[in-house]
Design an enzyme around this catalytic site. Structure first.
Site, PDB file in Angstrom:
ATOM      1  N   LYS A   1     -11.422  -5.747  -3.129  1.00 24.80           N
ATOM      2  CA  LYS A   1     -12.501  -4.884  -3.284  1.00 24.80           C
ATOM      3  C   LYS A   1     -11.845  -3.504  -3.625  1.00 24.80           C
ATOM      4  O   LYS A   1     -12.464  -2.611  -4.212  1.00 24.80           O
ATOM      5  CB  LYS A   1     -13.244  -4.552  -1.984  1.00 24.80           C
ATOM      6  CG  LYS A   1     -12.563  -4.266  -0.760  1.00 24.80           C
ATOM      7  CD  LYS A   1     -13.462  -4.084   0.291  1.00 24.80           C
ATOM      8  CE  LYS A   1     -13.339  -4.870   1.608  1.00 24.80           C
ATOM      9  NZ  LYS A   1     -12.207  -4.712   2.409  1.00 24.80           N
TER      10      LYS A   1
ATOM     11  N   LYS B   1       0.854  -1.277  -0.116  1.00 28.23           N
ATOM     12  CA  LYS B   1       0.146   0.151  -0.114  1.00 28.23           C
ATOM     13  C   LYS B   1       0.789   1.245  -0.050  1.00 28.23           C
ATOM     14  O   LYS B   1       0.285   2.394  -0.599  1.00 28.23           O
ATOM     15  CB  LYS B   1      -1.014   0.099   1.137  1.00 28.23           C
ATOM     16  CG  LYS B   1      -2.019  -1.046   1.025  1.00 28.23           C
ATOM     17  CD  LYS B   1      -3.303  -0.755   2.164  1.00 28.23           C
ATOM     18  CE  LYS B   1      -4.111  -1.583   2.032  1.00 28.23           C
ATOM     19  NZ  LYS B   1      -5.114  -1.865   2.943  1.00 28.23           N
TER      20      LYS B   1
ATOM     21  N   LYS C   1      -4.428 -11.323  -5.835  1.00 29.52           N
ATOM     22  CA  LYS C   1      -5.612 -11.770  -5.082  1.00 29.52           C
ATOM     23  C   LYS C   1      -6.723 -10.735  -5.647  1.00 29.52           C
ATOM     24  O   LYS C   1      -6.611  -9.523  -6.087  1.00 29.52           O
ATOM     25  CB  LYS C   1      -5.532 -11.506  -3.745  1.00 29.52           C
ATOM     26  CG  LYS C   1      -5.829 -10.114  -2.941  1.00 29.52           C
ATOM     27  CD  LYS C   1      -5.778 -10.253  -1.683  1.00 29.52           C
ATOM     28  CE  LYS C   1      -6.058  -8.831  -1.092  1.00 29.52           C
ATOM     29  NZ  LYS C   1      -5.963  -8.397   0.051  1.00 29.52           N
TER      30      LYS C   1
HETATM   31  P1  TYM Z   1     -10.449  -6.837   4.370  1.00 32.72           P
HETATM   32  O1  TYM Z   1     -11.533  -5.976   4.600  1.00 32.72           O
HETATM   33  O2  TYM Z   1      -9.526  -6.452   3.613  1.00 32.72           O
HETATM   34  O3  TYM Z   1     -10.957  -8.131   4.009  1.00 32.72           O
HETATM   35  C1  TYM Z   1     -12.149  -8.906   4.625  1.00 32.72           C
HETATM   36  C2  TYM Z   1     -11.632 -10.542   5.018  1.00 32.72           C
HETATM   37  O4  TYM Z   1     -11.789 -10.853   3.548  1.00 32.72           O
HETATM   38  C3  TYM Z   1     -10.642 -11.745   3.323  1.00 32.72           C
HETATM   39  N1  TYM Z   1     -10.215 -11.607   1.904  1.00 32.72           N
HETATM   40  C4  TYM Z   1     -10.123 -12.746   1.164  1.00 32.72           C
HETATM   41  N2  TYM Z   1     -10.019 -14.081   1.477  1.00 32.72           N
HETATM   42  C5  TYM Z   1      -9.919 -14.825   0.330  1.00 32.72           C
HETATM   43  N3  TYM Z   1      -9.594 -14.464  -0.997  1.00 32.72           N
HETATM   44  C6  TYM Z   1      -9.466 -12.922  -1.091  1.00 32.72           C
HETATM   45  N4  TYM Z   1      -9.161 -12.714  -2.495  1.00 32.72           N
HETATM   46  C7  TYM Z   1      -9.745 -12.089  -0.040  1.00 32.72           C
HETATM   47  N5  TYM Z   1      -9.835 -10.594   0.042  1.00 32.72           N
HETATM   48  C8  TYM Z   1     -10.123 -10.495   1.206  1.00 32.72           C
HETATM   49  C9  TYM Z   1      -9.381 -11.205   4.403  1.00 32.72           C
HETATM   50  O5  TYM Z   1      -8.546 -12.045   4.705  1.00 32.72           O
HETATM   51  C10 TYM Z   1     -10.407 -10.606   5.674  1.00 32.72           C
HETATM   52  O6  TYM Z   1     -10.408 -11.780   6.335  1.00 32.72           O
HETATM   53  N6  TYM Z   1      -7.352  -6.073   8.143  1.00 32.72           N
HETATM   54  C11 TYM Z   1      -8.618  -6.674   8.024  1.00 32.72           C
HETATM   55  C12 TYM Z   1      -9.853  -6.111   8.867  1.00 32.72           C
HETATM   56  C13 TYM Z   1      -9.535  -6.429  10.007  1.00 32.72           C
HETATM   57  C14 TYM Z   1      -9.659  -7.450  10.914  1.00 32.72           C
HETATM   58  C15 TYM Z   1      -9.478  -7.197  12.262  1.00 32.72           C
HETATM   59  C16 TYM Z   1      -9.749  -9.154  10.436  1.00 32.72           C
HETATM   60  C17 TYM Z   1      -9.406  -5.338  10.960  1.00 32.72           C
HETATM   61  N7  TYM Z   1      -9.342  -5.846  12.349  1.00 32.72           N
HETATM   62  C18 TYM Z   1      -9.354  -8.052  13.068  1.00 32.72           C
HETATM   63  C19 TYM Z   1      -9.720  -9.818  11.597  1.00 32.72           C
HETATM   64  C20 TYM Z   1      -9.345  -9.495  12.947  1.00 32.72           C
HETATM   65  C21 TYM Z   1      -8.977  -6.200   6.334  1.00 32.72           C
HETATM   66  O7  TYM Z   1      -8.425  -5.416   5.957  1.00 32.72           O
HETATM   67  O8  TYM Z   1      -9.712  -7.213   5.733  1.00 32.72           O
END
Ligand code: TYM
Length: 334
Positions: free
Chosen positions: A199, A114, A196
């Site tokens: 969004k 990022k 990957k």
């Molecule tokens: P975020 O919002 O980017 O994504 C949400 C969840 O979706 C999973 N994910 C995927 N899994 C499989 N294939 C993909 N292409 C894919 N893209 C996204 C992510 O691994 C995630 O589980 N930092 C985290 C949010 C967060 C969080 C937390 C998660 C904040 N605090 C505490 C767990 C515990 C994030 O940006 O996820």
């Protein structure tokens, strides 16, 4: 009654949620809700580590909540909350900052990716984002954290910080375990099977969004990059096809071998059409429920109020304990 283990996970309201988010994380939340004490949040505090349009952030926060309900999370069983409503996250974040090492934070691959995109104005929050994530997790003494593969390194940091705090002060935090389901933990972009599905991808055809209408899903699946080998197989050389087979397996709960067996000798086009129909069927069901929830702000607010209260009820006790351990003077206490 036996005490249930705790599960926690958050999703950022930073874009339209994709089937990567759904298959990699959210679908698993539903499977966990009966057995565990679950906290599922919307990580709005995390979102502002990259610039957001305020009114979009507010709208998307609500959308994630409506989607949580639409996929089948039951607010009677799980606490659904917005991160910024539970101020204890920020309190623990500050304490954990004091034991987070710059070296380790600078090795986080998501930060490196990022920050390359935003070299001009790197903000400090992006750098310490994984510390906030650790605070989210440790605040609730979470045992398990269901996430996709891209969050594994952040989970490692959360584990390190738990250990470090426990050693420096005394046993306080549960050391959390990631719950990563290998087959769906990394759904890839439809346009580039080496990246990957995300969004925040600027190419909207790279991702299927949970709220995409049927004709858009069909178009995107048909346009997904495969190869010119014309050989229906599941292997490392045919990454585009392999990704589509993984998606098929996740929805249909079958193995790649079964899919290969079924489509051996068939054209990729036929497989893509079937896959699109499978995705459309499940997304349509979700969308129908989503439309009911998203228009009912009163219901969403009530659910979020309850979720906040349940979350805070656990969180404030942890903060009290942590503040005592680090030596903050507390009124009326020895
Ligand atoms: P975020 O919002 O980017 O994504 C949400 C969840 O979706 C999973 N994910 C995927 N899994 C499989 N294939 C993909 N292409 C894919 N893209 C996204 C992510 O691994 C995630 O589980 N930092 C985290 C949010 C967060 C969080 C937390 C998660 C904040 N605090 C505490 C767990 C515990 C994030 O940006 O996820």
């Amino acid at each position: 009654m036996e005490k249930k283990n705790t599960v926690l996970s958050l999703v950022q309201p930073s874009g339209n949620l994709t089937i990567g988010n759904y298959l990699g994380a959210m679908k698993n939340f539903v499977d966990l809700q009966d057995e565990y004490d679950c906290y599922f949040g919307v990580a709005d505090l995390h979102s502002i580590t990259v610039p957001q349009v305020p009114k979009d952030l507010r709208r998307r926060t609500k959308e994630v909540v409506a989607l949580y309900l639409a996929i089948g999370l039951d607010p009677e069983k799980v606490s659904v909350f917005v991160q910024s409503h539970v101020e204890e996250h920020l309190k623990l974040y500050w304490v954990l900052n004091s034991i987070s090492y710059m070296g380790q934070l600078s090795r986080m691959t998501q930060f490196k990716d990022k920050s390359q995109k935003n070299e001009e104005n790197l903000n400090a929050a992006l750098f310490t984002y994984p510390t906030l994530m650790a605070a989210d997790i440790l605040l609730y003494n979470s045992d398990y954290v269901p996430v996709g593969e891209d969050q594994r390194q952040h989970l490692e940091l959360a584990r390190d910080l738990a250990d470090r705090f426990n050693h420096r002060y005394s046993d306080t935090f549960q050391v959390p375990e990631p719950l990563i389901i290998k087959s769906t933990s990394k759904i890839m972009s439809l346009r580039n099977p080496d990246a990957k599905m995300s969004k925040s991808d600027v190419d909207v055809n790279a991702s299927i969004y949970i709220l995409d209408p049927p004709e858009v899903i069909l178009k995107k699946v048909k346009g997904a990059v495969t190869d010119s080998l014309a050989n229906f197989d599941y292997n490392d050389e045919q990454k585009g096809l392999r990704n589509l087979i993984d998606i098929y397996c996740a929805f249909e709960k079958v193995s790649p071998e079964e899919v290969v067996e079924k489509y051996k000798g068939e054209s990729y086009a036929k497989f893509k059409e079937d896959l699109a129909q499978i995705i459309i069927t499940e997304m349509s069901q979700i969308q129908e429920k989503y439309n009911e929830f998203i228009s009912n702000t009163q219901l969403l607010d009530t659910i979020l109020e309850n979720g906040r209260d349940r979350a805070r009820n656990k969180a404030y006790r942890m903060i009290d304990k942590v503040y005592r351990k680090v030596g903050f003077y507390q009124l009326g206490k020895k």
